[in-house]
Design a protein around this motif. Structure first.
Motif, PDB file in Angstrom:
ATOM      1  N   GLU A 181       0.826  -1.214   0.000  1.00 32.55           N
ATOM      2  CA  GLU A 181       0.000   0.000   0.000  1.00 32.55           C
ATOM      3  C   GLU A 181       0.855   1.256   0.000  1.00 32.55           C
ATOM      4  OE1 GLU A 181      -2.632  -0.426   3.297  1.00 32.55           O
ATOM      5  OE2 GLU A 181      -3.901  -1.928   2.293  1.00 32.55           O
ATOM      6  N   LYS A 183       3.926   1.511  -1.188  1.00 35.17           N
ATOM      7  CA  LYS A 183       4.559   1.607  -2.505  1.00 35.17           C
ATOM      8  C   LYS A 183       3.556   2.056  -3.565  1.00 35.17           C
ATOM      9  CE  LYS A 183       8.722   0.417  -1.357  1.00 35.17           C
ATOM     10  NZ  LYS A 183       9.850   1.364  -1.498  1.00 35.17           N
ATOM     11  N   GLU A 184       2.323   1.569  -3.480  1.00 35.24           N
ATOM     12  CA  GLU A 184       1.302   1.976  -4.452  1.00 35.24           C
ATOM     13  C   GLU A 184       0.944   3.445  -4.286  1.00 35.24           C
ATOM     14  OE1 GLU A 184      -1.766  -0.923  -3.807  1.00 35.24           O
ATOM     15  OE2 GLU A 184      -0.990  -2.238  -5.397  1.00 35.24           O
ATOM     16  N   LEU A 187       3.672   5.260  -5.934  1.00 28.44           N
ATOM     17  CA  LEU A 187       3.461   5.178  -7.384  1.00 28.44           C
ATOM     18  C   LEU A 187       2.478   6.235  -7.853  1.00 28.44           C
ATOM     19  CD1 LEU A 187       3.142   1.429  -8.496  1.00 28.44           C
ATOM     20  CD2 LEU A 187       4.862   3.085  -9.177  1.00 28.44           C
ATOM     21  N   SER A 188       1.381   6.368  -7.131  1.00 28.40           N
ATOM     22  CA  SER A 188       0.362   7.359  -7.497  1.00 28.40           C
ATOM     23  C   SER A 188       0.923   8.770  -7.458  1.00 28.40           C
ATOM     24  CB  SER A 188      -0.847   7.252  -6.567  1.00 28.40           C
ATOM     25  OG  SER A 188      -1.489   6.012  -6.719  1.00 28.40           O
ATOM     26  N   LYS A 407       7.480  -0.702  -9.093  1.00 25.88           N
ATOM     27  CA  LYS A 407       6.631  -1.794  -9.586  1.00 25.88           C
ATOM     28  C   LYS A 407       7.333  -3.136  -9.440  1.00 25.88           C
ATOM     29  CE  LYS A 407       3.720   0.699 -12.903  1.00 25.88           C
ATOM     30  NZ  LYS A 407       3.383   0.894 -14.334  1.00 25.88           N
ATOM     31  N   ILE A 410       7.102  -4.202  -5.837  1.00 27.69           N
ATOM     32  CA  ILE A 410       5.765  -4.729  -5.538  1.00 27.69           C
ATOM     33  C   ILE A 410       5.628  -6.141  -6.106  1.00 27.69           C
ATOM     34  CG2 ILE A 410       3.309  -4.453  -6.025  1.00 27.69           C
ATOM     35  CD1 ILE A 410       3.769  -1.417  -5.989  1.00 27.69           C
TER      36      ILE A 410
END
Length: 431
Positions: A181, A183-184, A187-188, A407, A410
Motif C-alpha cells: 500500500e 509503494k502503491e 506510485l500514485s 513496480k 511490488i
C-alpha cells in the motif's frame, strides 16, 4: 527437526510426517441459506483483495427486495467464486470476518469439525494462486461446483499447528500488504508528479518570463504569446487501420499494431527495434498501402473499455514498415512537426479531457475521426517543440525509472507472499 513424507498429491509435494491428508468433505460442508426474511442487512462482497463491507444502499442497480435472493454468511465461513476459472480477475477465494449477506452465486463452506478455518482459507488461497482450480473446473465457463470443491484433498495438521500457521501468515501478510500500500501510494504520487510536469510544460513552455496571451480557450487561460492554437485537422491527415481480426495474424510478415497493444503494451511510443508485434500478410502492402505507417505517424485506439483509456495512442519511432491494425485511427503530419512534442501533448490532460468530453458509449467508449479532428492544440515554433520534448523526455525518464523500480519491488514482494503461503500451509516453515 521435522520429518517429511510424500503427500501423494502432485501439486502439494512433501508435508510433515505427522500431518494427515483428507478431502474437504471431512472438514466442511456447503450450505446456501437465503436471506428470505431480510434478517441480515450487512452487505459483504468478495473482491480480489478478500471480503469487504459494502453499504446496503449501494445496491448496484438492485432494489432492496433483491437482497432477499442473497445468501447469509457467518464469521469464519469460507467463500468462493469459482466461475470463469481461466480468468484470475473473475474467480476468487475469501474468508468471512463478520456475519453478512453476499451473492447467491458464491460457494459457502462451513466448518463441521473442530478446526481452524483461517488456516484452510490460506490453503485454498494457495491453490487459487497456483491455479489448481483451473484444471478442475468443467463446462463452458470452467466452473467448479461445491461437491467438486469439497473433493479436493487438504493438508490436515493438528489443531494447534493450524492456529500457529494462520497467525503467522496473518502477521506476515499484514506487513506485506502495508508495504504494498505504501509503494502503491508512492506510485500514485510519482504518476501525478509526471502528469503535472507534462501539463505545466505543455501549456506554459520552459521560459518562465515569457509574455503570455489569452489562449481563447475559457478553461485553459493564458499561453505564451508567440504560440498558435490550431485544431488537429489543420495539422494531420486521418486514415484507418486494417479491417482485420486476430484470426488474420500469422507467424511471419509485416508487423501490425492494433488497439490492444496501444492500450496495454506500447502507449505513447512504439519502436520496432525494441518492441514486438504480431504479423499480417505482405499482401496488404498491395491491398491496403494506406494503412502502412511511417516514422512520426500517430495511431489512436478508436475504442476503450473505460473513459480513462479514451485517447490512448502510440507514436511510431522507427523506420521499419508496419501496419495499423483493427480499431485504430491513423494521424499523419501534414506539416513539419516534432513528433515527440506531440506525443507529450497528446498525453496531457489538456488533450485527454477534450477527447473524454466527446466520446460516447456505456461499456465501450468510441472515439471517431470527427472527435479527434476538432481537438485543439498548442503549437510552439519547431525549435521550441524540440526543446520542450527533450526537457520532458529527460525528466519523465527519471520518474519512469523510479516507477519501474517500485513496480518491480511490488512484484517481488507479491511473489514472496505467494511462496511464503505455499511453504507455510505445507508445513515447510518453522514458525
Amino acid at each position: 527437526m521435522k520429518n517429511f513424507k510424500n503427500s501423494g498429491i502432485e501439486w502439494l509435494g512433501e508435508i510433515p510426517e505427522h500431518w494427515e491428508v483428507v478431502k474437504g468433505f471431512f472438514l466442511f460442508f456447503s450450505k446456501k441459506e437465503l436471506n428470505l426474511n431480510f434478517q441480515c442487512k450487512d452487505r459483504l462482497a468478495l473482491t480480489l483483495n478478500g471480503v469487504i463491507e459494502k453499504s446496503i444502499s449501494q445496491n448496484d442497480g438492485l432494489n432492496p427486495l433483491d437482497f432477499r435472493t442473497y445468501q447469509i454468511f457467518e464469521k469464519n465461513d469460507l467463500v468462493f467464486k469459482l466461475i470463469d476459472l481461466d480468468n484470475i480477475n473473475t474467480s476468487r477465494v475469501g474468508y468471512v470476518h463478520k456475519k453478512g449477506i453476499m451473492s447467491s452465486a458464491y460457494i459457502r463452506l462451513i466448518s463441521k469439525n473442530k478446526n481452524y478455518p483461517k488456516y484452510f482459507f490460506y490453503y485454498y488461497y494457495n491453490l487459487y494462486i497456483k491455479q489448481i482450480f483451473n484444471n478442475l473446473g468443467t463446462g463452458v465457463r470452467a466452473t467448479l461446483k461445491p461437491d467438486e470443491l469439497l473433493s479436493i484433498k487438504l493438508c490436515y495438521p493438528p489443531l494447534k499447528e493450524q492456529e500457529q500457521i494462520a497467525n503467522f501468515l496473518d502477521e506476515k501478510c499484514e506487513k506485506i500488504q502495508n508495504f504494498i500500500e505504501k509503494k502503491e501510494k508512492l506510485l500514485s504520487l510519482l504518476q501525478e508528479q509526471k502528469q503535472a510536469l507534462i501539463n505545466e510544460t505543455i501549456t506554459k513552455g520552459l521560459d518562465k518570463n515569457v509574455k503570455l496571451k489569452n489562449s481563447g480557450i475559457e478553461w485553459l487561460g493564458e499561453i505564451p504569446e508567440h504560440w498558435e492554437v490550431r485544431k488537429l485537422k489543420m495539422l494531420f491527415s486521418f486514415g484507418n487501420g486494417l479491417n482485420i481480426t486476430k484470426a488474420d495474424f500469422i507467424s511471419f510478415g509485416i508487423p501490425c499494431i492494433s488497439y490492444g497493444e496501444i492500450h496495454s503494451k506500447y502507449p505513447c511510443r512504439l519502436d520496432l527495434s525494441v518492441h514486438k508485434l504480431p504479423f499480417v500478410s505482405e499482401t496488404y502492402l498491395n491491398d491496403k498501402p494506406q494503412s502502412l505507417l511511417s516514422k512520426g505517424d500517430f495511431v489512436f485506439a478508436d475504442t476503450s473499455e473505460d473513459i480513462e483509456g479514451s485517447g490512448n495512442f502510440t507514436c511510431i519511432q522507427s523506420n521499419i514498415p508496419l501496419f495499423a491494425g483493427y480499431h485504430t485511427i491513423i494521424l499523419r503530419p501534414k506539416t513539419q512537426i516534432y513528433s515527440l512534442y506531440f506525443s507529450f501533448l497528446f498525453d496531457s490532460i489538456f488533450v485527454r479531457n477534450q477527447i473524454r468530453e466527446k466520446v460516447w458509449g456505456v461499456k465501450v467508449f468510441s472515439i471517431t475521426k470527427s472527435i479527434l479532428k476538432e481537438v485543439q492544440c498548442f503549437i510552439p515554433p519547431l525549435k521550441e517543440q524540440e526543446q520542450i520534448a527533450n526537457f520532458l523526455d529527460e525528466k519523465c525518464e527519471k520518474i519512469d525509472s523510479l516507477i519501474t523500480k517500485i513496480k518491480k519491488q511490488i512484484e517481488l514482494i507479491k511473489e514472496y507472499k505467494t511462496t511464503l503461503i505455499n511453504e507455510a500451509v505445507c508445513g515447510r516453515i518453522n514458525n
